[in-house]
Design an enzyme around this catalytic site. Structure first.
Site, mmCIF file in Angstrom:
data_model
loop_
_atom_site.group_PDB
_atom_site.id
_atom_site.type_symbol
_atom_site.label_atom_id
_atom_site.label_comp_id
_atom_site.label_asym_id
_atom_site.label_seq_id
_atom_site.Cartn_x
_atom_site.Cartn_y
_atom_site.Cartn_z
ATOM 1 C CE1 TYR A 134 48.323 44.311 55.993
ATOM 2 C CE2 TYR A 134 46.541 43.945 54.965
ATOM 3 C CZ TYR A 134 47.578 44.702 55.069
ATOM 4 O OH TYR A 134 47.125 45.914 54.036
ATOM 5 C CE1 TYR B 150 42.421 45.413 53.016
ATOM 6 C CE2 TYR B 150 45.459 44.926 52.159
ATOM 7 C CZ TYR B 150 44.193 46.282 52.841
ATOM 8 O OH TYR B 150 44.912 46.908 53.789
ATOM 9 N NE ARG C 177 42.642 50.808 50.625
ATOM 10 C CZ ARG C 177 43.447 50.890 50.989
ATOM 11 N NH1 ARG C 177 44.233 50.510 52.118
ATOM 12 N NH2 ARG C 177 44.420 52.044 50.340
ATOM 13 C CG HIS D 299 47.821 48.773 50.122
ATOM 14 N ND1 HIS D 299 46.649 47.819 50.031
ATOM 15 C CD2 HIS D 299 47.910 48.595 51.568
ATOM 16 C CE1 HIS D 299 45.963 47.452 51.425
ATOM 17 N NE2 HIS D 299 47.151 47.694 52.186
ATOM 18 C CG HIS E 291 50.108 49.458 55.230
ATOM 19 N ND1 HIS E 291 49.634 50.591 55.247
ATOM 20 C CD2 HIS E 291 49.966 48.818 55.288
ATOM 21 C CE1 HIS E 291 48.293 49.577 54.935
ATOM 22 N NE2 HIS E 291 48.715 48.763 54.430
HETATM 23 FE FE LIG Z 1 46.894 47.272 53.708
#
Ligand SMILES: [Fe+2]
Lengths: 235, 182
Positions: free
Chosen positions: A104, A143, A153, A156, A158
């Protein structure tokens, strides 16, 4: 003026419980007391009107200041409907995600993966008259997240959606078909109903994608519907 | 009859800050939808969000939804704001004090603001109301009346200075905040 109509009841198993033991962060953050159910007033039946004038749209996450992000370009499109099957027009959708390496664009993300300087990971779109939306992005990477041993995870994206009523507010995540991490993910699996989980997975759609440019994925959102029949007072 | 089922919520996670716009916490901001709004009393709302250990939820985000000073939601005031929590788990809004809102039937609701809390560790958001201590209408508010008297105080903000109100939100444990659903 008559009273606002109620919302349809939540289908059993279709929403994750706040107490989801597989997801460690819920332990100290889920309320122990049940919420108090109230009959909707104007406060609950209306919602803020968020328009492009005040909240400008930006529908291409794959380019930042004229520079292409790295990774697999994708187009995501679909519709926003309510539970009665009616399109939700002019619905604001906020989008955020990791870059292609699974990192991120945020100082708190310390995952040791190369950060793509050309991918900020924020988008905002509005549905049209028919409830349709579309945006361009990069397929996000998996990640690690320390929830359990070697926890990762699944890929995906969000989303945050604002409907026309307070109870339609939705924050969720969209997953990708065939991801082998899905059966291992406590966030995805916090949803008990298998059908409701599957509806969090987008579908490859060659009509959404663009030839020789990007793969396309279809994903429809469903917001809570209003009850056609007058609501009984829950008291 | 219902044909579809609403999409499942998933946690907002720790990285919602990618969609953060700190200025949204000031509903009266220059260049915002309420720029130049002159009615009502300007107020500051704040509060600390804590977990079951009493630890501040520093990565939570709070959304606010309210009526205008006349209790109207659709008369031009844009009653939406969003605030992140700071290093002490505190949210901070600048807005105008809402007026009494029409309730169901012939009821009148006391002035209130709806707060929704989103955070890592919350699989779905939770919502509550903030009322203002000392409002005579609190005594007859139909929603407050549904809350057991011993827990009603978790919804009532206290004045800390002229025009400044505070309400702490406890997600879990002793004095847990009353959350509402429809
Ligand atoms: Fe996430």
């Amino acid at each position: 003026m008559s009273d606002p109509v109620g919302y349809l009841p939540v289908a059993p198993g279709s929403q994750p419980p706040l107490d989801s033991p597989g997801y460690g962060s819920t332990h100290k953050r889920h309320p122990k007391q049940a919420p108090i159910r109230i009959a909707p007033t104007l406060t609950e039946s209306l919602a803020p009107k968020l328009t492009e004038r005040d909240y400008p749209a930006f529908a291409d996450l794959s380019v930042h200041e004229g520079h292409q992000a790295q990774g697999e370009r994708i187009i995501v499109g679909g519709r926003v409907l309510d539970e009665n099957g009616r399109p939700v027009p002019h619905c604001m959708i906020e989008i955020w995600q990791a870059c292609s390496t699974g990192r991120y664009h945020h100082p708190l993300d310390t995952h040791d993966a190369p950060m793509d300087p050309n991918f900020k990971g924020e988008g905002r779109v509005f549905t049209d008259e028919n409830g349709a939306y579309r945006f361009v992005s990069i397929k996000p990477g998996a990640y690690p997240w320390r929830n359990h041993r070697n926890a990762w995870r699944p890929n995906h994206i969000h989303y945050s959606l604002f409907g026309t009523g307070f109870a339609q507010r939705l924050v969720t995540q969209m997953y990708f078909p065939g991801d082998p991490l899905l059966p291992l993910d406590p966030v995805f699996n916090a949803v008990a109903d298998a059908g409701a989980r599957d509806r969090l997975i987008c579908g490859l759609d060659m009509d959404v994608g663009r030839e020789e440019w990007a793969l396309g994925y279809r994903f429809d959102f469903v917001l809570r519907g209003r009850d056609a029949t007058p609501m009984e007072n829950p008291q | 009859m219902s044909k579809l089922v609403a999409t499942a919520a998933q946690t907002i996670g720790p990285y919602w800050a990618l969609i953060e716009h700190p200025e949204w916490a000031d509903l009266l901001r220059a260049g915002g939808p309420n720029e130049g709004y002159a009615k009502g009393e300007r107020i500051a709302l704040s509060g600390q969000i804590t977990d079951g250990d009493g630890a501040p939820c520093v990565d939570a985000v709070v959304e606010l939804w309210q009526a205008d000073p006349e209790g109207d939601y659709e008369a031009g005031f844009h009653g939406y704001g969003r605030s992140r929590c700071d290093a002490e788990g505190r949210f901070h809004f600048t807005t105008v004090k809402p007026g009494p809102v029409k309730g169901r039937g012939n009821a009148t609701q006391a002035p209130h603001v709806t707060l929704s809390i989103f955070a890592r560790g919350l699989m779905n958001h939770v919502s509550t109301r903030l009322y203002f201590a000392g409002e005579p209408l609190n005594e007859t508010d139909p929603v407050l009346a549904q809350v057991p008297a011993a827990r009603r105080g978790t919804l009532v903000a206290r004045p800390t200075a002229p025009g400044a109100w505070t309400l702490d939100i406890r997600l879990q444990g002793d004095n847990e905040t009353v959350f509402l659903e429809v």
